[in-house]
Scaffold this motif. Structure first.
Motif, mmCIF file in Angstrom:
data_model
loop_
_atom_site.group_PDB
_atom_site.id
_atom_site.type_symbol
_atom_site.label_atom_id
_atom_site.label_comp_id
_atom_site.label_asym_id
_atom_site.label_seq_id
_atom_site.Cartn_x
_atom_site.Cartn_y
_atom_site.Cartn_z
ATOM 1 N N GLY A 204 38.709 14.026 -17.407
ATOM 2 C CA GLY A 204 39.535 12.965 -17.987
ATOM 3 C C GLY A 204 39.315 11.670 -17.242
ATOM 4 O O GLY A 204 38.181 11.316 -16.906
ATOM 5 N N LEU A 205 40.391 10.960 -16.984
ATOM 6 C CA LEU A 205 40.318 9.674 -16.290
ATOM 7 C C LEU A 205 40.293 9.931 -14.787
ATOM 8 O O LEU A 205 41.295 9.777 -14.077
ATOM 9 C CB LEU A 205 41.507 8.800 -16.695
ATOM 10 N N THR A 206 39.133 10.337 -14.286
ATOM 11 C CA THR A 206 38.991 10.628 -12.869
ATOM 12 C C THR A 206 38.899 9.336 -12.069
ATOM 13 O O THR A 206 38.502 8.282 -12.590
ATOM 14 C CB THR A 206 37.740 11.474 -12.625
ATOM 15 N N LEU A 207 39.225 9.433 -10.792
ATOM 16 C CA LEU A 207 39.213 8.282 -9.891
ATOM 17 C C LEU A 207 37.980 8.345 -8.996
ATOM 18 O O LEU A 207 37.454 9.431 -8.727
ATOM 19 C CB LEU A 207 40.475 8.272 -9.025
ATOM 20 N N PRO A 208 37.516 7.195 -8.499
ATOM 21 C CA PRO A 208 36.438 7.220 -7.499
ATOM 22 C C PRO A 208 36.901 7.918 -6.222
ATOM 23 O O PRO A 208 38.091 8.062 -5.950
ATOM 24 C CB PRO A 208 36.139 5.738 -7.262
ATOM 25 N N TYR A 209 35.931 8.330 -5.439
ATOM 26 C CA TYR A 209 36.265 9.055 -4.212
ATOM 27 C C TYR A 209 37.062 8.177 -3.248
ATOM 28 O O TYR A 209 38.029 8.645 -2.636
ATOM 29 C CB TYR A 209 34.972 9.540 -3.549
ATOM 30 N N LYS A 210 36.694 6.902 -3.124
ATOM 31 C CA LYS A 210 37.419 6.033 -2.193
ATOM 32 C C LYS A 210 38.849 5.780 -2.669
ATOM 33 O O LYS A 210 39.760 5.603 -1.839
ATOM 34 C CB LYS A 210 36.672 4.710 -2.031
ATOM 35 N N ARG B 87 29.682 12.214 -4.159
ATOM 36 C CA ARG B 87 29.114 12.000 -5.491
ATOM 37 C C ARG B 87 29.594 13.048 -6.500
ATOM 38 O O ARG B 87 29.679 12.765 -7.687
ATOM 39 C CB ARG B 87 27.585 12.019 -5.411
ATOM 40 N N PHE B 88 29.904 14.275 -6.042
ATOM 41 C CA PHE B 88 30.293 15.352 -6.946
ATOM 42 C C PHE B 88 31.707 15.840 -6.638
ATOM 43 O O PHE B 88 32.011 17.024 -6.775
ATOM 44 C CB PHE B 88 29.306 16.520 -6.829
ATOM 45 N N HIS B 89 32.584 14.922 -6.208
ATOM 46 C CA HIS B 89 33.933 15.337 -5.863
ATOM 47 C C HIS B 89 34.732 15.759 -7.098
ATOM 48 O O HIS B 89 35.676 16.546 -6.989
ATOM 49 C CB HIS B 89 34.656 14.192 -5.143
ATOM 50 N N VAL C 192 31.738 5.926 -12.187
ATOM 51 C CA VAL C 192 33.066 5.661 -11.634
ATOM 52 C C VAL C 192 32.973 5.295 -10.155
ATOM 53 O O VAL C 192 33.682 4.409 -9.676
ATOM 54 C CB VAL C 192 33.969 6.890 -11.844
ATOM 55 N N ASP C 193 32.091 5.952 -9.431
ATOM 56 C CA ASP C 193 32.020 5.730 -7.986
ATOM 57 C C ASP C 193 31.395 4.391 -7.623
ATOM 58 O O ASP C 193 31.371 4.036 -6.440
ATOM 59 C CB ASP C 193 31.225 6.855 -7.324
ATOM 60 N N GLU C 194 30.866 3.637 -8.587
ATOM 61 C CA GLU C 194 30.329 2.310 -8.300
ATOM 62 C C GLU C 194 31.355 1.205 -8.530
ATOM 63 O O GLU C 194 31.011 0.026 -8.470
ATOM 64 C CB GLU C 194 29.096 2.049 -9.162
#
Length: 553
Positions: free
Chosen positions: A195-201, A184-186, A350-352
């Protein structure tokens, strides 16, 4: 009193001085200490109350059943009198020991409870019960039936809930489980500006692609056939994670032109568990004509870096599509060009983002394999018994009916209605507030990284201005070197700022307030001059105004 004394037996003598002419039993007890039971037997209390000899007076005495019935019906009760006893025997009926009725009641209650547990429902209403008891039991039956119906409906809804991936909502199976903190806090562990961060998966998938590319490059450059078994073992050793065909399908879906996948036969195994005659999934990187060494394609390190960047761009584009759908569903909707988007919306989780659907991988040819009941029935017709043919026909019919049924379309989520706390507020005012908030968020999403850095510097200037003046007052000099001044400011500032970063703040002071701070370059050194006579309140006010304007942009 005379009558009682005449009827009472003679008192026993002392144990130590037995009476002459006494009974042999008493004579034998004279030389030893008698027990309590023997003393109770010889006590005249039991004989006086009509108790049989040998029974203790401490025993619980209850009236016999016929005496209790006699109390209930005096006409049937026959008074019993002790023969030869005066008024005491006439007043008290004979007392005898009787068994307790509580044990029978406990056994009966246990039997009824066991029967209720076996039935598992509310018992039926007796015929002689009152109207109030009947109504209460009926109410209990209705509540129990309602609870069972709700439980069955909840289970049916949970079993038939569709697992859609439209919009930005995650499937029900993923949202029900809370993700661990390192997922959740990666983004907080990244040494990059927001910026344009990606989900963890997606980050895990990008790391898998990097590992696959590294192993494939080594095997491909030495002219070895790259099989999925070799790649899977290498990726699992590098990442300490499971790598399956599903992940390879996701890589193919994100970057279709990365590999050419085939099912090949007679691939040398070199001691592996698979047979040479079996089909194996092989990978071959797609390269251009210009990427050749000695007339043969070669996967170089620069090409690996380009492929990794291309894969990352494709992942960002996938998240960008979900973000665009999220902005379109807002009220009012927002439209931000892709080339101007620098960060995601604050309410966009983002992670959803739903997982990537894997592309279909090539399968080995299987001509003689029967997969459905209809194929088995058509192949083995005439070889099976009639009962078996009938069962296969029923199974084929049910399979065809299940495939013909179309799933019910899911209802689109209705737009959010006005909250009860906003009742009474005019719709025009709400629309203006929402439009202003949308403009502010749109400016935040399209803000440049340089503008973000300048706004952060301006926000710290009012606090640093007081420290800057204090340093000049303490040093008692009109000018200080840039190196010494930055070291003093870094030591005195409440925030942890490096001396190199502090120089940016000093130069920003000279840019915004040239009449207060001046920078002069003399030979090889740079000096800073400060006007200590200027009012610090006015300086702070101008700095706060500049920081507010930069934050509004």
């Amino acid at each position: 009193p005379a009558g009682l004394s005449a009827l009472s037996p003679p008192l026993p003598g002392s144990p130590r001085t037995p009476a002459r002419g006494g009974s042999p039993a008493l004579r034998g007890l004279a030389g030893r200490k008698r027990s309590r039971r023997e003393m109770e037997v010889e006590s005249p209390l039991g004989a006086r109350l009509g108790e049989p000899s040998g029974k203790s007076a401490r025993k619980r005495l209850e009236l016999p059943r016929d005496a209790e019935q006699g109390r209930a019906d005096p006409s049937r009760a026959a008074p019993s009198r002790a023969p030869g006893v005066g008024g005491f025997g006439a007043a008290c009926p004979s007392l005898t020991l009787c068994p307790l009725t509580a044990q029978e009641d406990v056994a009966e209650l246990q039997g009824r409870l066991q029967r209720m547990k076996v039935l598992g429902q509310v018992p039926s209403v007796p015929s002689g019960s009152s109207t109030e008891l009947r109504s209460r039991l009926e109410r209990v039956r209705e509540l129990e039936l309602r609870v069972r119906q709700r439980r069955a409906a909840r289970e049916a809804t949970a079993g038939a809930q569709p697992c859609g991936d439209s919009g930005v909502t995650a499937p029900a199976g993923e949202t029900s489980e809370k993700l661990p903190a390192y997922q959740r806090f990666h983004t907080l562990a990244q040494d990059l500006p927001p910026g344009l961060t990606l989900p963890y998966k997606f980050r895990v998938l990008a790391e898998m692609f990097r590992s696959v590319d590294t192993i494939t490059g080594m095997l491909f450059n030495r002219s070895e056939t790259v099989t999925f078994a070799k790649v899977r073992q290498g990726v699992q050793d590098m990442m300490r994670r499971q790598f399956e065909e599903r992940h390879l399908g996701q890589i193919k879906a994100v970057y279709p032109s990365s590999y050419q996948l085939r099912q090949e036969k007679n691939v040398p195994t070199f001691g592996s568990s698979g047979k040479k005659s079996e089909y194996q999934l092989t990978l071959e990187p797609v390269l251009g004509e210009e990427e050749k060494v000695d007339g043969r394609p070669h996967l170089s390190a620069s090409r690996l870096l380009e492929r990794r960047r291309e894969f990352h761009r494709n992942l960002v584009n996938i998240v960008r599509q979900h973000h665009k759908a999220f902005l379109a569903a807002l009220s009012p909707p927002m439209v931000v060009p892709d080339e101007k988007l620098t960060r995601w919306h604050p309410r966009f989780n983002v992670d959803e983002v739903p997982d990537i659907s894997p592309a279909e991988l090539p399968r080995p040819p299987q001509e003689d394999r029967l997969s459905t009941a209809q194929e088995v029935l058509s192949t083995a017709r005439g070889l099976l018994s009639p009962k078996m043919e009938k069962a296969l026909a029923n199974l084929a019919l049910r399979t065809a009916e299940a495939s013909a049924e179309e799933p019910a379309p899911s209802k689109a989520p209705s737009p959010a209605s006005t909250s009860s706390a906003l009742k009474g507020v005019s719709q025009g005012l709400l629309d203006r507030i929402r439009a202003k908030e949308a403009r502010r968020l749109q400016a935040l999403l399209t803000r440049d990284a340089r503008q973000e850095e300048r706004a952060a510097l301006l926000a710290r200037l009012p606090a640093i201005a007081r420290v800057l003046r204090s340093v000049f007052v303490a040093e008692k000099k009109a000018a200080l070197s840039m190196e010494l001044l930055c070291a003093r400011l870094a030591d005195s500032c409440p925030e942890l700022v490096a001396p190199g970063e502090m120089e940016k703040h000093v130069r920003l002071f000279a840019e915004l307030l040239p009449d207060w701070v001046g920078i002069h370059a003399l030979r090889t050194d740079t000096y800073v001059k400060l006007d200590k006579e200027k009012d610090l309140g006015l300086v702070t006010e101008r700095l706060n105004k500049a920081a507010k304007e930069a934050g509004a942009l």
